[in-house]
Design a protein around this motif. Structure first.
Motif, PDB file in Angstrom:
ATOM      1  N   GLN A  81       0.719  -1.125   0.055  1.00  0.00           N
ATOM      2  CA  GLN A  81      -0.016   0.053  -0.110  1.00  0.00           C
ATOM      3  C   GLN A  81       1.011   1.331   0.042  1.00  0.00           C
ATOM      4  O   GLN A  81       0.653   2.245  -0.642  1.00  0.00           O
ATOM      5  CB  GLN A  81      -0.729   0.017   1.196  1.00  0.00           C
ATOM      6  CG  GLN A  81      -2.013  -1.174   1.355  1.00  0.00           C
ATOM      7  CD  GLN A  81      -2.815  -1.292  -0.039  1.00  0.00           C
ATOM      8  OE1 GLN A  81      -3.457  -0.169  -0.333  1.00  0.00           O
ATOM      9  NE2 GLN A  81      -3.071  -2.429  -0.769  1.00  0.00           N
ATOM     10  N   PHE A  82       2.125   1.214   0.794  1.00  0.00           N
ATOM     11  CA  PHE A  82       2.796   2.268   0.587  1.00  0.00           C
ATOM     12  C   PHE A  82       3.435   2.714  -0.756  1.00  0.00           C
ATOM     13  O   PHE A  82       3.575   3.724  -1.056  1.00  0.00           O
ATOM     14  CB  PHE A  82       4.054   2.111   1.411  1.00  0.00           C
ATOM     15  CG  PHE A  82       5.352   3.080   1.422  1.00  0.00           C
ATOM     16  CD1 PHE A  82       5.196   4.353   2.099  1.00  0.00           C
ATOM     17  CD2 PHE A  82       6.404   2.803   0.824  1.00  0.00           C
ATOM     18  CE1 PHE A  82       5.937   5.348   2.209  1.00  0.00           C
ATOM     19  CE2 PHE A  82       7.415   3.714   0.796  1.00  0.00           C
ATOM     20  CZ  PHE A  82       7.340   4.866   1.353  1.00  0.00           C
ATOM     21  N   LEU A  83       3.751   1.578  -1.314  1.00  0.00           N
ATOM     22  CA  LEU A  83       4.059   1.851  -2.911  1.00  0.00           C
ATOM     23  C   LEU A  83       3.099   2.526  -3.505  1.00  0.00           C
ATOM     24  O   LEU A  83       3.308   3.526  -4.616  1.00  0.00           O
ATOM     25  CB  LEU A  83       4.624   0.552  -3.463  1.00  0.00           C
ATOM     26  CG  LEU A  83       5.721  -0.364  -3.155  1.00  0.00           C
ATOM     27  CD1 LEU A  83       6.113  -1.527  -3.899  1.00  0.00           C
ATOM     28  CD2 LEU A  83       7.080   0.753  -3.185  1.00  0.00           C
ATOM     29  N   LEU A  84       1.831   2.203  -3.520  1.00  0.00           N
ATOM     30  CA  LEU A  84       0.579   2.905  -4.180  1.00  0.00           C
ATOM     31  C   LEU A  84       0.659   4.447  -3.719  1.00  0.00           C
ATOM     32  O   LEU A  84       0.228   5.386  -4.522  1.00  0.00           O
ATOM     33  CB  LEU A  84      -0.599   2.084  -4.012  1.00  0.00           C
ATOM     34  CG  LEU A  84      -0.919   0.895  -4.633  1.00  0.00           C
ATOM     35  CD1 LEU A  84      -2.249   0.216  -4.169  1.00  0.00           C
ATOM     36  CD2 LEU A  84      -0.878   1.234  -6.153  1.00  0.00           C
ATOM     37  N   VAL A  85       0.635   4.579  -2.400  1.00  0.00           N
ATOM     38  CA  VAL A  85       0.659   5.980  -1.806  1.00  0.00           C
ATOM     39  C   VAL A  85       1.711   6.857  -2.558  1.00  0.00           C
ATOM     40  O   VAL A  85       1.625   8.170  -3.012  1.00  0.00           O
ATOM     41  CB  VAL A  85       0.766   5.851  -0.362  1.00  0.00           C
ATOM     42  CG1 VAL A  85       0.799   7.221   0.219  1.00  0.00           C
ATOM     43  CG2 VAL A  85      -0.496   5.341   0.115  1.00  0.00           C
ATOM     44  N   THR A  86       2.836   6.410  -2.769  1.00  0.00           N
ATOM     45  CA  THR A  86       3.932   7.184  -3.289  1.00  0.00           C
ATOM     46  C   THR A  86       3.699   7.597  -4.736  1.00  0.00           C
ATOM     47  O   THR A  86       4.063   8.566  -5.137  1.00  0.00           O
ATOM     48  CB  THR A  86       5.297   6.104  -3.337  1.00  0.00           C
ATOM     49  OG1 THR A  86       5.233   4.985  -4.130  1.00  0.00           O
ATOM     50  CG2 THR A  86       5.857   6.000  -1.857  1.00  0.00           C
ATOM     51  N   GLN A  87       2.833   6.909  -5.202  1.00  0.00           N
ATOM     52  CA  GLN A  87       2.595   7.113  -6.887  1.00  0.00           C
ATOM     53  C   GLN A  87       1.472   8.238  -6.953  1.00  0.00           C
ATOM     54  O   GLN A  87       1.205   8.885  -7.771  1.00  0.00           O
ATOM     55  CB  GLN A  87       1.860   6.008  -7.702  1.00  0.00           C
ATOM     56  CG  GLN A  87       2.810   4.927  -7.674  1.00  0.00           C
ATOM     57  CD  GLN A  87       3.956   5.046  -8.392  1.00  0.00           C
ATOM     58  OE1 GLN A  87       4.209   5.512  -9.572  1.00  0.00           O
ATOM     59  NE2 GLN A  87       5.236   5.291  -7.812  1.00  0.00           N
ATOM     60  N   MET A  88       0.916   8.785  -5.618  1.00  0.00           N
ATOM     61  CA  MET A  88       0.005   9.824  -5.562  1.00  0.00           C
ATOM     62  C   MET A  88       0.654  11.132  -5.373  1.00  0.00           C
ATOM     63  O   MET A  88      -0.034  12.053  -5.447  1.00  0.00           O
ATOM     64  CB  MET A  88      -1.140   9.627  -4.528  1.00  0.00           C
ATOM     65  CG  MET A  88      -1.760   8.169  -4.722  1.00  0.00           C
ATOM     66  SD  MET A  88      -2.923   8.068  -3.237  1.00  0.00           S
ATOM     67  CE  MET A  88      -3.480   6.302  -3.540  1.00  0.00           C
ATOM     68  N   LEU A  89       2.093  11.113  -5.031  1.00  0.00           N
ATOM     69  CA  LEU A  89       2.497  12.363  -4.813  1.00  0.00           C
ATOM     70  C   LEU A  89       3.206  12.823  -6.078  1.00  0.00           C
ATOM     71  O   LEU A  89       3.998  11.910  -6.947  1.00  0.00           O
ATOM     72  CB  LEU A  89       3.926  12.045  -3.901  1.00  0.00           C
ATOM     73  CG  LEU A  89       3.309  11.601  -2.423  1.00  0.00           C
ATOM     74  CD1 LEU A  89       4.497  11.292  -1.505  1.00  0.00           C
ATOM     75  CD2 LEU A  89       2.218  12.767  -1.822  1.00  0.00           C
ATOM     76  N   SER A  90       3.191  14.047  -6.312  1.00  0.00           N
ATOM     77  CA  SER A  90       3.780  14.579  -7.632  1.00  0.00           C
ATOM     78  C   SER A  90       5.297  15.199  -7.295  1.00  0.00           C
ATOM     79  O   SER A  90       5.364  15.431  -6.268  1.00  0.00           O
ATOM     80  CB  SER A  90       2.883  16.008  -7.848  1.00  0.00           C
ATOM     81  OG  SER A  90       3.484  16.563  -8.957  1.00  0.00           O
ATOM     82  N   PRO A  91       5.882  15.046  -8.436  1.00  0.00           N
ATOM     83  CA  PRO A  91       7.253  15.467  -8.258  1.00  0.00           C
ATOM     84  C   PRO A  91       7.464  16.630  -7.478  1.00  0.00           C
ATOM     85  O   PRO A  91       8.449  17.120  -6.870  1.00  0.00           O
ATOM     86  CB  PRO A  91       7.863  15.178  -9.285  1.00  0.00           C
ATOM     87  CG  PRO A  91       7.289  14.250 -10.233  1.00  0.00           C
ATOM     88  CD  PRO A  91       5.769  14.350  -9.569  1.00  0.00           C
ATOM     89  N   ILE A  92       6.716  17.767  -7.992  1.00  0.00           N
ATOM     90  CA  ILE A  92       6.578  19.247  -7.499  1.00  0.00           C
ATOM     91  C   ILE A  92       6.538  19.278  -6.062  1.00  0.00           C
ATOM     92  O   ILE A  92       6.831  20.169  -5.222  1.00  0.00           O
ATOM     93  CB  ILE A  92       5.863  20.016  -8.398  1.00  0.00           C
ATOM     94  CG1 ILE A  92       5.889  21.492  -8.414  1.00  0.00           C
ATOM     95  CG2 ILE A  92       4.232  19.684  -7.713  1.00  0.00           C
ATOM     96  CD1 ILE A  92       5.046  22.235  -9.132  1.00  0.00           C
ATOM     97  N   VAL A  93       5.824  18.415  -5.592  1.00  0.00           N
ATOM     98  CA  VAL A  93       5.593  18.434  -3.774  1.00  0.00           C
ATOM     99  C   VAL A  93       7.011  18.160  -3.337  1.00  0.00           C
ATOM    100  O   VAL A  93       7.071  18.694  -2.042  1.00  0.00           O
ATOM    101  CB  VAL A  93       4.427  17.205  -3.307  1.00  0.00           C
ATOM    102  CG1 VAL A  93       4.360  17.395  -1.923  1.00  0.00           C
ATOM    103  CG2 VAL A  93       3.017  17.631  -4.263  1.00  0.00           C
ATOM    104  N   LEU A  94       7.660  17.314  -3.684  1.00  0.00           N
ATOM    105  CA  LEU A  94       8.923  16.764  -3.113  1.00  0.00           C
ATOM    106  C   LEU A  94      10.256  17.455  -3.612  1.00  0.00           C
ATOM    107  O   LEU A  94      11.310  17.231  -3.246  1.00  0.00           O
ATOM    108  CB  LEU A  94       9.063  15.305  -3.435  1.00  0.00           C
ATOM    109  CG  LEU A  94       7.994  14.358  -3.168  1.00  0.00           C
ATOM    110  CD1 LEU A  94       8.272  13.150  -3.351  1.00  0.00           C
ATOM    111  CD2 LEU A  94       7.914  14.422  -1.490  1.00  0.00           C
ATOM    112  N   VAL A  95      10.021  18.533  -4.514  1.00  0.00           N
ATOM    113  CA  VAL A  95      11.006  18.927  -5.121  1.00  0.00           C
ATOM    114  C   VAL A  95      12.055  19.958  -4.416  1.00  0.00           C
ATOM    115  O   VAL A  95      13.295  19.657  -4.529  1.00  0.00           O
ATOM    116  CB  VAL A  95      10.551  20.122  -6.527  1.00  0.00           C
ATOM    117  CG1 VAL A  95      10.033  21.352  -5.994  1.00  0.00           C
ATOM    118  CG2 VAL A  95      11.910  20.448  -7.118  1.00  0.00           C
ATOM    119  N   ILE A  96      11.599  20.459  -3.409  1.00  0.00           N
ATOM    120  CA  ILE A  96      12.560  21.316  -2.308  1.00  0.00           C
ATOM    121  C   ILE A  96      13.344  20.197  -1.545  1.00  0.00           C
ATOM    122  O   ILE A  96      14.514  20.507  -1.254  1.00  0.00           O
ATOM    123  CB  ILE A  96      11.611  22.097  -1.667  1.00  0.00           C
ATOM    124  CG1 ILE A  96      10.860  23.200  -2.379  1.00  0.00           C
ATOM    125  CG2 ILE A  96      12.483  22.906  -0.335  1.00  0.00           C
ATOM    126  CD1 ILE A  96       9.858  24.100  -1.250  1.00  0.00           C
TER     127      ILE A  96
END
Length: 276
Positions: free
Chosen positions: A108-123
């Motif tokens: 389920q964690f792998l699926l959740v990671t696909q919901m995050l856009s790269p722009i959220v993590l870019v900083i």
């Protein structure tokens, strides 16, 4: 008229308008790419140019450094895809064949990671790359792309590995094969279509990525195609739209070639696992 023919006509009538809407931007792109510069903003607009201005591609290639950006995108996308698959294959095998506490939560964690856009993590990614001294380095993009596509590749491969009968693997064990040998000699040859599908989608994701490349890269000679095309629009006082469209059309060619060469494997891989 047979029932099959009636259904085909009905499907074409229903899907035809959607296909037209989807293909319309590509028609505009191709029409603009081969128009002379003085015919782009004429009114009323025309679809067919007075002549095919193939010099737009030559001028775009020499004026924008398109060749270097194309090479950068190919190398970065290939490297990101290969690293992602090298890590995803054993991870997918472990998910498909091994059992451990918390495996369901991990899936389920792998699926959740696909919901995050790269722009959220870019900083956070930028600060990490800065701490590693990889700002303005193409290796930062390669590692970032591999990490972003790892969950997708692992999920795709593990779903197909589960469809391979365990008896085949047990037969390899009886013959003296280790788990690694059974993975290399049994699983991977049988999973080539699924591997091809995963590789295609991973490559396309790397090829089209823009936000991370814009954040990490600084030098023009290291730009990918998405950044190089962006500079034609975002960093210019005058926008030569025939050059922009020519560059955009040329950027779609490698992806189209990959799809054409691996079309059979793609269709086969997408249908595998539907019937066990």
């Amino acid at each position: 008229m047979t029932a099959y023919a009636k259904r085909s006509i009905l499907y074409w009538l229903l899907l035809g308008p959607f296909a037209i809407v989807a293909l319309f931007p590509y028609a505009v792109m191709l029409s603009t790419a081969v128009k002379p510069g003085d015919e782009i903003f004429v009114f009323p607009p025309t679809w067919v140019p007075s002549r095919l201005a193939f010099e737009n591609f030559v001028e775009m290639w020499t004026a924008t450094g398109f060749g270097q950006a194309l090479l950068n995108s190919v190398l970065i996308s290939l490297a990101g895809t290969i690293i992602s698959l090298l890590v995803a294959i054993p991870a997918a095998y472990a998910m498909a064949r091994l059992r451990w506490h918390g495996q369901g939560i991990y899936r389920q964690f792998l699926l959740v990671t696909q919901m995050l856009s790269p722009i959220v993590l870019v900083i956070g990614i930028f600060r990490l790359m800065a701490a590693m001294g990889l700002v303005d380095s193409q290796w930062a993009l390669i590692l970032g792309y591999a990490a972003f596509n790892l969950a997708f590749a692992t999920w795709m491969m593990s779903s197909y590995f589960k469809t391979i009968p365990k008896e085949i693997e047990e037969a390899a064990w009886i013959d003296g094969a280790t788990r690694f040998q059974s993975l290399m000699r049994v699983f991977l040859p049988m999973a080539l279509p699924a591997l091809a599908v995963t590789a295609i989608f991973t490559f396309i994701n790397c090829w089209n990525e823009f936000v991370l490349a814009l954040t990490i890269l600084r030098s023009n000679e290291k730009y990918t195609l998405t950044l190089q095309i962006f500079t034609l629009v975002g960093g210019a006082y005058k926008i030569n739209w025939h050059h922009v469209m020519a560059a955009t059309f040329a950027a779609t060619v490698p992806v189209a070639v990959v799809f054409a060469l691996m079309q059979r494997a793609l269709v086969k891989g997408l249908s595998l696992g539907s019937v066990k």
